[in-house]
Design a protein around this motif. Structure first.
Motif, PDB file in Angstrom:
ATOM      1  N   GLY A  54       0.815  -1.207   0.000  1.00  0.00           N
ATOM      2  CA  GLY A  54       0.000   0.000   0.000  1.00  0.00           C
ATOM      3  C   GLY A  54       0.847   1.255   0.000  1.00  0.00           C
ATOM      4  N   GLN A  55       1.935   1.231   0.754  1.00  0.00           N
ATOM      5  CA  GLN A  55       2.853   2.378   0.789  1.00  0.00           C
ATOM      6  C   GLN A  55       3.493   2.588  -0.575  1.00  0.00           C
ATOM      7  N   MET A  56       3.844   1.487  -1.248  1.00  0.00           N
ATOM      8  CA  MET A  56       4.434   1.596  -2.582  1.00  0.00           C
ATOM      9  C   MET A  56       3.443   2.226  -3.558  1.00  0.00           C
ATOM     10  N   VAL A  57       2.203   1.774  -3.522  1.00  0.00           N
ATOM     11  CA  VAL A  57       1.176   2.323  -4.413  1.00  0.00           C
ATOM     12  C   VAL A  57       0.949   3.797  -4.108  1.00  0.00           C
ATOM     13  N   LYS A  58       0.892   4.137  -2.831  1.00  0.00           N
ATOM     14  CA  LYS A  58       0.705   5.524  -2.426  1.00  0.00           C
ATOM     15  C   LYS A  58       1.814   6.410  -2.998  1.00  0.00           C
ATOM     16  N   MET A  60       3.749   5.736  -5.635  1.00  0.00           N
ATOM     17  CA  MET A  60       3.662   5.782  -7.093  1.00  0.00           C
ATOM     18  C   MET A  60       2.581   6.754  -7.552  1.00  0.00           C
ATOM     19  N   ILE A  61       1.444   6.746  -6.876  1.00  0.00           N
ATOM     20  CA  ILE A  61       0.367   7.669  -7.230  1.00  0.00           C
ATOM     21  C   ILE A  61       0.799   9.104  -6.961  1.00  0.00           C
ATOM     22  N   GLU A  62       1.462   9.327  -5.837  1.00  0.00           N
ATOM     23  CA  GLU A  62       1.950  10.662  -5.502  1.00  0.00           C
ATOM     24  C   GLU A  62       2.904  11.171  -6.579  1.00  0.00           C
ATOM     25  N   GLU A  63       3.810  10.308  -7.025  1.00  0.00           N
ATOM     26  CA  GLU A  63       4.770  10.690  -8.065  1.00  0.00           C
ATOM     27  C   GLU A  63       4.058  10.994  -9.381  1.00  0.00           C
ATOM     28  N   MET A  64       3.086  10.186  -9.735  1.00  0.00           N
ATOM     29  CA  MET A  64       2.345  10.410 -10.976  1.00  0.00           C
ATOM     30  C   MET A  64       1.559  11.717 -10.912  1.00  0.00           C
ATOM     31  N   GLU A  65       0.937  11.989  -9.768  1.00  0.00           N
ATOM     32  CA  GLU A  65       0.206  13.245  -9.603  1.00  0.00           C
ATOM     33  C   GLU A  65       1.144  14.443  -9.745  1.00  0.00           C
ATOM     34  N   ASN A  66       2.341  14.336  -9.173  1.00  0.00           N
ATOM     35  CA  ASN A  66       3.318  15.420  -9.295  1.00  0.00           C
ATOM     36  C   ASN A  66       3.735  15.626 -10.746  1.00  0.00           C
ATOM     37  N   GLN A  67       3.925  14.545 -11.478  1.00  0.00           N
ATOM     38  CA  GLN A  67       4.299  14.659 -12.886  1.00  0.00           C
ATOM     39  C   GLN A  67       3.176  15.289 -13.692  1.00  0.00           C
ATOM     40  N   LEU A  68       1.946  14.885 -13.418  1.00  0.00           N
ATOM     41  CA  LEU A  68       0.805  15.465 -14.127  1.00  0.00           C
ATOM     42  C   LEU A  68       0.647  16.948 -13.793  1.00  0.00           C
ATOM     43  N   ALA A  69       0.839  17.304 -12.533  1.00  0.00           N
ATOM     44  CA  ALA A  69       0.719  18.699 -12.114  1.00  0.00           C
ATOM     45  C   ALA A  69       1.785  19.574 -12.755  1.00  0.00           C
ATOM     46  N   ASN A  70       2.934  18.990 -13.054  1.00  0.00           N
ATOM     47  CA  ASN A  70       4.031  19.733 -13.676  1.00  0.00           C
ATOM     48  C   ASN A  70       3.946  19.728 -15.197  1.00  0.00           C
ATOM     49  N   GLY A  71       2.849  19.201 -15.739  1.00  0.00           N
ATOM     50  CA  GLY A  71       2.624  19.252 -17.179  1.00  0.00           C
ATOM     51  C   GLY A  71       3.286  18.148 -17.978  1.00  0.00           C
ATOM     52  N   ALA A  72       3.686  17.087 -17.332  1.00  0.00           N
ATOM     53  CA  ALA A  72       4.297  15.979 -18.058  1.00  0.00           C
ATOM     54  C   ALA A  72       3.245  15.293 -18.917  1.00  0.00           C
ATOM     55  N   ASN A  73       3.620  14.922 -20.124  1.00  0.00           N
ATOM     56  CA  ASN A  73       2.720  14.220 -21.031  1.00  0.00           C
ATOM     57  C   ASN A  73       2.859  12.730 -20.766  1.00  0.00           C
ATOM     58  N   ILE A  74       1.879  12.164 -20.096  1.00  0.00           N
ATOM     59  CA  ILE A  74       1.942  10.766 -19.677  1.00  0.00           C
ATOM     60  C   ILE A  74       0.845   9.997 -20.389  1.00  0.00           C
ATOM     61  N   SER A  75       1.203   8.885 -20.979  1.00  0.00           N
ATOM     62  CA  SER A  75       0.197   8.040 -21.622  1.00  0.00           C
ATOM     63  C   SER A  75       0.356   6.619 -21.104  1.00  0.00           C
ATOM     64  N   ALA A  76      -0.755   5.934 -21.002  1.00  0.00           N
ATOM     65  CA  ALA A  76      -0.728   4.548 -20.539  1.00  0.00           C
ATOM     66  C   ALA A  76      -0.134   3.679 -21.636  1.00  0.00           C
ATOM     67  N   GLN A  77       0.762   2.794 -21.251  1.00  0.00           N
ATOM     68  CA  GLN A  77       1.365   1.880 -22.203  1.00  0.00           C
ATOM     69  C   GLN A  77       0.886   0.479 -21.890  1.00  0.00           C
ATOM     70  N   THR A  78       0.550  -0.251 -22.940  1.00  0.00           N
ATOM     71  CA  THR A  78       0.110  -1.623 -22.756  1.00  0.00           C
ATOM     72  C   THR A  78       0.955  -2.530 -23.628  1.00  0.00           C
ATOM     73  N   ASN A  79       0.849  -3.806 -23.360  1.00  0.00           N
ATOM     74  CA  ASN A  79       1.548  -4.780 -24.183  1.00  0.00           C
ATOM     75  C   ASN A  79       0.781  -5.069 -25.463  1.00  0.00           C
ATOM     76  N   ASP A  80      -0.512  -4.695 -25.488  1.00  0.00           N
ATOM     77  CA  ASP A  80      -1.318  -4.907 -26.682  1.00  0.00           C
ATOM     78  C   ASP A  80      -0.875  -3.942 -27.771  1.00  0.00           C
TER      79      ASP A  80
END
Length: 98
Positions: A54-58, A60-80
């Motif tokens: 749970g701490q790891m997920v917390k 990771m989400i915090e880091e992703m939110e910070n990247q999004l707030a700073n305007g990083a262009n993030i897209s989900a990547q899949t194996n498909d």
């Protein structure tokens, strides 16, 4: 009791060492028992292991939110291979009962 094969696979196997380090840091932050330091998590309680995950997920989400707030262009990547999934086509002609 036999050792269970772990079905969780990393998308990038090269990240194994970094994820292990990340898990160790999360365990240290939570002050769980020191048994994780040996690398074997089998003697840990489910509560402790769950708290570490749970701490790891917390984090990771915090880091992703910070990247999004700073305007990083993030897209989900899949194996498909960029397939268009239209669930309506998969379901067919569903007619709800009246």
């Amino acid at each position: 009791m036999s050792v269970r094969n772990n079905g969780n696979q990393l998308v990038n196997p090269m990240a194994m060492e970094a994820m292990d380090k990340f898990k160790q840091e999360a365990a240290q932050e939570l002050n769980v028992s020191d048994e994780y330091k040996s690398g074997y998590w089998g003697n840990m309680t489910s509560r402790e292991c769950g708290a570490v995950g749970g701490q790891m997920v917390k984090k990771m989400i915090e880091e992703m939110e910070n990247q999004l707030a700073n305007g990083a262009n993030i897209s989900a990547q899949t194996n498909d291979q960029e397939q268009d999934y239209n669930l309506a086509n998969k379901a067919g002609n569903y007619q709800p009962q009246q």
